[in-house]
Design a protein around this motif. Structure first.
Motif, PDB file in Angstrom:
ATOM      1  N   VAL A 128     -39.788  10.407  58.971  1.00 60.13           N
ATOM      2  CA  VAL A 128     -39.854  10.719  57.546  1.00 60.13           C
ATOM      3  C   VAL A 128     -39.863  12.233  57.418  1.00 60.13           C
ATOM      4  O   VAL A 128     -40.713  12.908  58.014  1.00 60.13           O
ATOM      5  CB  VAL A 128     -41.121  10.135  56.892  1.00 60.13           C
ATOM      6  CG1 VAL A 128     -41.213  10.577  55.428  1.00 60.13           C
ATOM      7  CG2 VAL A 128     -41.129   8.619  56.990  1.00 60.13           C
ATOM      8  N   LEU A 129     -38.908  12.775  56.669  1.00 55.43           N
ATOM      9  CA  LEU A 129     -38.884  14.201  56.362  1.00 55.43           C
ATOM     10  C   LEU A 129     -39.441  14.367  54.953  1.00 55.43           C
ATOM     11  O   LEU A 129     -38.861  13.856  53.987  1.00 55.43           O
ATOM     12  CB  LEU A 129     -37.464  14.759  56.444  1.00 55.43           C
ATOM     13  CG  LEU A 129     -36.755  14.599  57.795  1.00 55.43           C
ATOM     14  CD1 LEU A 129     -35.398  15.293  57.774  1.00 55.43           C
ATOM     15  CD2 LEU A 129     -37.609  15.145  58.933  1.00 55.43           C
ATOM     16  N   ALA A 130     -40.563  15.071  54.821  1.00 51.46           N
ATOM     17  CA  ALA A 130     -41.284  15.106  53.552  1.00 51.46           C
ATOM     18  C   ALA A 130     -41.694  16.524  53.200  1.00 51.46           C
ATOM     19  O   ALA A 130     -41.849  17.392  54.072  1.00 51.46           O
ATOM     20  CB  ALA A 130     -42.523  14.215  53.623  1.00 51.46           C
ATOM     21  N   GLY A 131     -41.886  16.754  51.901  1.00 52.07           N
ATOM     22  CA  GLY A 131     -42.497  17.994  51.465  1.00 52.07           C
ATOM     23  C   GLY A 131     -43.933  18.057  51.949  1.00 52.07           C
ATOM     24  O   GLY A 131     -44.617  17.028  52.074  1.00 52.07           O
ATOM     25  N   GLU A 177     -39.231  16.576  46.627  1.00 55.68           N
ATOM     26  CA  GLU A 177     -38.773  16.931  45.288  1.00 55.68           C
ATOM     27  C   GLU A 177     -37.341  17.455  45.413  1.00 55.68           C
ATOM     28  O   GLU A 177     -36.889  17.840  46.494  1.00 55.68           O
ATOM     29  CB  GLU A 177     -39.660  18.034  44.700  1.00 55.68           C
ATOM     30  CG  GLU A 177     -41.085  17.623  44.418  1.00 55.68           C
ATOM     31  CD  GLU A 177     -41.264  17.056  43.018  1.00 55.68           C
ATOM     32  OE1 GLU A 177     -40.262  16.555  42.440  1.00 55.68           O
ATOM     33  OE2 GLU A 177     -42.402  17.089  42.519  1.00 55.68           O
ATOM     34  N   ARG A 178     -36.625  17.467  44.291  1.00 55.38           N
ATOM     35  CA  ARG A 178     -35.280  18.058  44.298  1.00 55.38           C
ATOM     36  C   ARG A 178     -35.406  19.544  44.637  1.00 55.38           C
ATOM     37  O   ARG A 178     -36.089  20.296  43.961  1.00 55.38           O
ATOM     38  CB  ARG A 178     -34.634  17.885  42.918  1.00 55.38           C
ATOM     39  CG  ARG A 178     -33.194  18.309  42.852  1.00 55.38           C
ATOM     40  CD  ARG A 178     -32.627  18.135  41.453  1.00 55.38           C
ATOM     41  NE  ARG A 178     -32.808  16.777  40.971  1.00 55.38           N
ATOM     42  CZ  ARG A 178     -33.707  16.405  40.071  1.00 55.38           C
ATOM     43  NH1 ARG A 178     -34.516  17.317  39.549  1.00 55.38           N
ATOM     44  NH2 ARG A 178     -33.817  15.158  39.693  1.00 55.38           N
ATOM     45  N   SER A 179     -34.743  19.963  45.698  1.00 51.64           N
ATOM     46  CA  SER A 179     -34.921  21.323  46.199  1.00 51.64           C
ATOM     47  C   SER A 179     -33.894  21.595  47.288  1.00 51.64           C
ATOM     48  O   SER A 179     -33.171  20.700  47.722  1.00 51.64           O
ATOM     49  CB  SER A 179     -36.332  21.499  46.790  1.00 51.64           C
ATOM     50  OG  SER A 179     -36.519  20.578  47.863  1.00 51.64           O
ATOM     51  N   VAL A 180     -33.861  22.843  47.739  1.00 52.90           N
ATOM     52  CA  VAL A 180     -33.027  23.187  48.885  1.00 52.90           C
ATOM     53  C   VAL A 180     -33.477  22.386  50.101  1.00 52.90           C
ATOM     54  O   VAL A 180     -32.654  21.886  50.882  1.00 52.90           O
ATOM     55  CB  VAL A 180     -33.103  24.703  49.167  1.00 52.90           C
ATOM     56  CG1 VAL A 180     -32.410  25.043  50.488  1.00 52.90           C
ATOM     57  CG2 VAL A 180     -32.468  25.487  48.022  1.00 52.90           C
ATOM     58  N   ALA A 181     -34.796  22.239  50.272  1.00 53.12           N
ATOM     59  CA  ALA A 181     -35.315  21.490  51.418  1.00 53.12           C
ATOM     60  C   ALA A 181     -34.858  20.032  51.383  1.00 53.12           C
ATOM     61  O   ALA A 181     -34.618  19.425  52.433  1.00 53.12           O
ATOM     62  CB  ALA A 181     -36.845  21.557  51.435  1.00 53.12           C
ATOM     63  N   PHE A 182     -34.730  19.461  50.194  1.00 59.29           N
ATOM     64  CA  PHE A 182     -34.233  18.087  50.068  1.00 59.29           C
ATOM     65  C   PHE A 182     -32.813  17.979  50.604  1.00 59.29           C
ATOM     66  O   PHE A 182     -32.491  17.065  51.374  1.00 59.29           O
ATOM     67  CB  PHE A 182     -34.279  17.666  48.599  1.00 59.29           C
ATOM     68  CG  PHE A 182     -33.582  16.360  48.303  1.00 59.29           C
ATOM     69  CD1 PHE A 182     -34.175  15.156  48.623  1.00 59.29           C
ATOM     70  CD2 PHE A 182     -32.330  16.345  47.703  1.00 59.29           C
ATOM     71  CE1 PHE A 182     -33.536  13.950  48.350  1.00 59.29           C
ATOM     72  CE2 PHE A 182     -31.684  15.152  47.426  1.00 59.29           C
ATOM     73  CZ  PHE A 182     -32.288  13.948  47.752  1.00 59.29           C
ATOM     74  N   VAL A 183     -31.955  18.912  50.221  1.00 56.57           N
ATOM     75  CA  VAL A 183     -30.564  18.886  50.687  1.00 56.57           C
ATOM     76  C   VAL A 183     -30.508  19.087  52.196  1.00 56.57           C
ATOM     77  O   VAL A 183     -29.767  18.390  52.907  1.00 56.57           O
ATOM     78  CB  VAL A 183     -29.728  19.959  49.951  1.00 56.57           C
ATOM     79  CG1 VAL A 183     -28.298  19.985  50.489  1.00 56.57           C
ATOM     80  CG2 VAL A 183     -29.720  19.687  48.454  1.00 56.57           C
ATOM     81  N   VAL A 184     -31.293  20.022  52.720  1.00 60.27           N
ATOM     82  CA  VAL A 184     -31.309  20.265  54.163  1.00 60.27           C
ATOM     83  C   VAL A 184     -31.767  19.013  54.904  1.00 60.27           C
ATOM     84  O   VAL A 184     -31.214  18.655  55.956  1.00 60.27           O
ATOM     85  CB  VAL A 184     -32.219  21.462  54.495  1.00 60.27           C
ATOM     86  CG1 VAL A 184     -32.417  21.593  56.002  1.00 60.27           C
ATOM     87  CG2 VAL A 184     -31.618  22.749  53.933  1.00 60.27           C
TER      88      VAL A 184
END
Length: 649
Positions: free
Chosen positions: A117-120, A74-81
């Motif tokens: 794959v980097l995923a939530g 999802e759009r988030s800080v984790a997405f940018v990282v």
């Protein structure tokens, strides 16, 4: 101190990689705000540490130059990282929208074969059956169980060149198979330098990131502010077309720079109080579809910000032309502008010969922003990325498929397409992919898809011919079910109609013009919204009946069940505005747009409406009924058994 005096656009050298440039800026001012998400503020120093750790975790797992990392957040800080961690590890990243149908995403993963794959964490289970791929959640690549003795966080970017891939971006494909543009560090950095040179930002600026990661403008919303020393303000997931939420971010988070596709700009102005101004914004960029002069005038009447019309296919990385819209009360044509820095443009006729100024021709694009080509598609790459030695001895040109003409000052006017590609609310679609997907539906022998209408009222219509054993009565619902399974919401036609056969021209070709005329006629005959005036009588006592009636009026359907999803029935952001305004008028209550965006079934939205009616009633924004626009009649909804809802993005 001396380097601080150098204009940022001069430090952005396309010969350098994006990770190298970002790290240099972060080390210079680690205390500056980098990301703003709700009440959370991440400084550049904190972002640097998290990105370097993610990159180190990836490198420790064998990810490096030449690899591809898929991002599924999802759009988030984790997405940018995750995005930046992949690039700092030396890989390219391909971001996928978690709201798109899972089969489409899995097919793309099979095509691009990511190393990781980097995923939530909530999405990890979606990849359990994907073979030979490393899946890491944000908790794992934020620490990976190493504790204090984690992998070495090398502060230096990996060895590589500016011509290495940085981004893989999937778009619709004419053959039914999505295609992926391979974008290099050089192309990305060149476009960011062009943006910074014409619309400079610094540490005093903030830019919203709300664009879906399937549209290349998201790259500018993330990378441009971080490169310029500005902060990225993250819109909440699922609320990227919620005008109330975006207006709140602009007002409360000090946003100065805002990009939105033309249809979202129109929705934004429509959904907010006409007296509301946006003078805190310095600059607004738009594009993705034709920009009407009337919309430019309405925007200028409500903000002192500049409005710039950008143009450019994803194969040319974000944009390749720009035009600052003049504050002209007599404006009658909006241009797409002149070439940005490091860009070459040619307008050629069918024989590949440059046309005289003022004459229409196909736009060919060259320069540093050009993609490397299409991932794993050498034939398509050779077809669209061409070498014309007489015009460009030392480079390639991309055949855009767009018809343009040049004004005497060099500014271009967009005239249309030379092929069957269309744009719906800024999303580039290939009608061939939709038709090929419709043929997956059992019982469909032939299929044709056309676009009709213009601007925010542009819609898709599908026509199908059944096979000998096809059940025509249930076929429209089955086709829509198949399309929803494989395609994002923006590619699902508003109507599906069964024909005995598809009409042909005198030359024996499919008569698409006639199909478009039929679709436009049916749209014009569809019922429109009930006049939004007067009280609703006893409607407040039975809000579900009122909501059902309004949905039927706006969506052009006969009835709605309690579990029916507004967006599955053909709803979009403009119809959200129509529904909410009708209910505001009939109930004399303030109903936020987010109520329908976040609770899209009849039962859920009715329950939310009851909570709103039981609470205090603040001042209600007003939208003139005349602005609600046309309504397109939708085909009946079929039930779905898979994945998350897919909504307009």
């Amino acid at each position: 101190m001396q380097s601080a005096a150098v204009p940022p656009e001069r430090r952005i050298d396309p010969e350098r990689r994006i990770d190298e440039l970002l790290l240099e800026g972060w080390d210079r001012h680690p205390e500056h705000a980098a990301l703003v998400s709700g009440d959370t503020v991440v400084t550049t120093g904190e972002l640097r540490d998290r990105v370097l750790l993610a990159a180190a975790v990836l490198r420790a797992r064998g990810v490096g130059p030449g690899d591809l990392v898929a991002i599924y957040h999802e759009r988030s800080v984790a997405f940018v990282v995750a995005l930046l961690g992949a690039v700092f590890a030396g890989a390219a990243h391909a971001a996928f929208d978690v709201r798109e149908p899972l089969p489409r995403t899995l097919a793309a993963l099979e095509d691009c074969a990511p190393r990781a794959v980097l995923a939530g964490a909530a999405f990890r289970s979606r990849f359990t059956e994907v073979p030979d791929v490393l899946v890491l959640t944000d908790e794992e690549y934020a620490g990976d169980g190493f504790g204090e003795h984690g992998p070495e966080r090398d502060p230096l970017p990996v060895a590589g060149t500016a011509d290495d891939p940085a981004v893989v971006l999937y778009t619709s494909g004419s053959t039914g198979r999505p295609k992926a543009s391979l974008i290099s560090h050089r192309a990305l950095v060149s476009r960011l330098r062009a943006l910074q040179g014409s619309h400079r930002m610094d540490e005093r600026d903030r830019m919203i990131h709300h664009t879906a990661c399937t549209f290349d403008m998201y790259l500018s919303e993330v990378y441009w502010p971080l490169l310029a020393g500005a902060a990225v303000v993250l819109a909440e997931p699922g609320r990227q077309r919620d005008a109330d939420h975006l207006a709140e971010l602009i007002r409360d988070r000090g946003v100065t720079t805002f990009y939105c596709v033309v249809s979202l700009l129109e929705l934004f102005l429509l959904a907010r109080d006409p007296a509301e101004r946006y003078d805190g914004l310095r600059q607004v960029l738009t594009g993705g579809e034709p920009l009407p002069p009337e919309l430019v005038k309405r925007f200028h009447a409500r903000s002192t910000a500049t409005l710039t019309n950008l143009y450019g296919p994803s194969e040319c990385t974000i944009h390749c032309t720009a035009w600052v819209c003049p504050r002209d009360p007599d404006l009658d044509t909006v241009l797409i502008g002149t070439a940005v820095a490091d860009t070459v443009l040619w307008i050629l006729d069918g024989a590949g010969v440059p046309v005289p100024d003022g004459e229409p021709g196909e736009l060919y694009i060259g320069g540093a922003g050009l993609a490397l080509g299409y991932l794993n598609r050498p034939e398509l790459t050779a077809e669209r990325f061409v070498t014309l030695p007489d015009l460009e001895p030392n480079g390639r040109l991309y055949r855009s498929g767009d018809l343009v003409s040049a004004r005497p000052d060099g500014a271009l006017e967009f005239l249309g397409r030379v092929d069957r590609q269309v744009k719906i609310r800024g999303v580039r679609l290939e009608l061939g992919e939709i038709e090929a997907t419709a043929l997956r539906c059992p019982g469909v022998l032939r299929a044709a898809v056309v676009a009709h209408g213009s601007g925010s009222a542009k819609r898709l219509a599908a026509y199908v011919v059944p096979g000998d054993d096809g059940a025509t009565e249930d076929l429209p619902a089955a086709v829509r079910e198949t399309l929803r399974t494989w395609l994002p919401h923006s590619m699902v036609p508003a109507t599906v109609e069964v024909l005995d056969d598809l009409p042909l021209t005198a030359n024996g070709k499919l008569d698409r013009l006639l199909l478009a005329e039929w679709a436009a006629k049916r749209s014009a005959e569809a019922p429109g919204p009930h006049p939004a005036n007067g009280a609703a009588g006893g409607a407040a006592a039975d809000p579900e009946a009122l909501v059902s009636r309004v949905w039927c009026e706006v969506l052009g359907v006969a009835e709605v069940g309690p579990d029916e999803d507004f967006f599955d029935l053909g709803g979009d952001s403009f119809k959200v505005v129509a529904v909410v305004e009708a209910l505001r008028e009939r109930l004399d209550a303030d109903i936020p747009l987010a109520a329908l965006l976040t609770e899209p079934t009849l039962a859920e939205f009715t329950a939310e409406l009851r909570r709103i009616l039981d609470g205090p009633t603040p001042t209600r924004p007003w939208i003139p009924s005349a602005c609600l626009g046309p309504v397109v009649k939708m085909a009946p909804r079929a039930r779905r058994d898979f994945g998350d809802r897919t909504r307009a993005g």
